[in-house]
Design an enzyme around this catalytic site. Structure first.
Site, PDB file in Angstrom:
ATOM      1  N   PHE A   2       0.844  -1.185   0.000  1.00 13.98           N
ATOM      2  CA  PHE A   2       0.000   0.000   0.000  1.00 13.98           C
ATOM      3  C   PHE A   2       0.880   1.236   0.000  1.00 13.98           C
ATOM      4  O   PHE A   2       2.011   1.213   0.469  1.00 13.98           O
ATOM      5  CB  PHE A   2      -0.984   0.012   1.176  1.00 13.98           C
ATOM      6  CG  PHE A   2      -0.347  -0.043   2.531  1.00 13.98           C
ATOM      7  CD1 PHE A   2      -0.005   1.124   3.198  1.00 13.98           C
ATOM      8  CD2 PHE A   2      -0.105  -1.253   3.147  1.00 13.98           C
ATOM      9  CE1 PHE A   2       0.567   1.082   4.456  1.00 13.98           C
ATOM     10  CE2 PHE A   2       0.465  -1.308   4.405  1.00 13.98           C
ATOM     11  CZ  PHE A   2       0.804  -0.141   5.057  1.00 13.98           C
ATOM     12  N   CYS A   3       0.359   2.298  -0.582  1.00 15.81           N
ATOM     13  CA  CYS A   3       1.050   3.579  -0.639  1.00 15.81           C
ATOM     14  C   CYS A   3      -0.011   4.670  -0.636  1.00 15.81           C
ATOM     15  O   CYS A   3      -1.199   4.388  -0.581  1.00 15.81           O
ATOM     16  CB  CYS A   3       1.946   3.660  -1.869  1.00 15.81           C
ATOM     17  SG  CYS A   3       1.066   3.531  -3.435  1.00 15.81           S
ATOM     18  N   THR A   4       0.401   5.901  -0.708  1.00 13.57           N
ATOM     19  CA  THR A   4      -0.529   7.017  -0.590  1.00 13.57           C
ATOM     20  C   THR A   4      -1.615   7.005  -1.659  1.00 13.57           C
ATOM     21  O   THR A   4      -2.798   7.037  -1.351  1.00 13.57           O
ATOM     22  CB  THR A   4       0.227   8.366  -0.632  1.00 13.57           C
ATOM     23  OG1 THR A   4       1.213   8.363   0.390  1.00 13.57           O
ATOM     24  CG2 THR A   4      -0.707   9.534  -0.415  1.00 13.57           C
TER      25      THR A   4
END
Length: 76
Positions: A2-4
Site C-alpha cells: 500500500f502507498c498514498t
C-alpha cells in the site's frame, strides 16, 4: 502493498510478480482511496496519511488532520 495514491504499490506489485512472487496484492487506489471510501467505524487504518501538499495529512473522508509541516532552514 500500500502507498498514498496507489501508483507506487501497483508498480511494485507488478515488479514482484514479474520476479516470480505469486501471492502479492496491493491496495487499489492507495490509502487515500481507502480513507475516502471506507467508513471510519469499519476502517482498519489508524491515524492520518501524510500528503505532499499544504494539507500535510489526511484522515477519514479526506479531512485535513491537525499536523503541521516543520521546515528547517539551512544554517539555522
Amino acid at each position: 502493498m500500500f502507498c498514498t495514491g496507489g501508483i507506487r504499490c501497483e508498480k511494485s506489485t507488478a515488479f514482484l510478480r514479474a520476479e516470480g512472487f505469486q501471492d502479492v496484492y496491493h491496495l487499489q487506489g492507495g490509502i487515500l482511496k481507502y480513507l475516502e471510501t471506507i467508513p471510519e467505524k469499519d476502517s482498519r487504518f489508524s491515524g492520518d496519511c501524510f500528503v505532499f501538499d499544504e494539507r500535510v495529512a489526511l484522515g477519514h473522508e479526506l479531512q485535513a488532520g491537525t499536523d503541521e509541516l516543520c521546515v528547517r532552514v539551512a544554517g539555522r
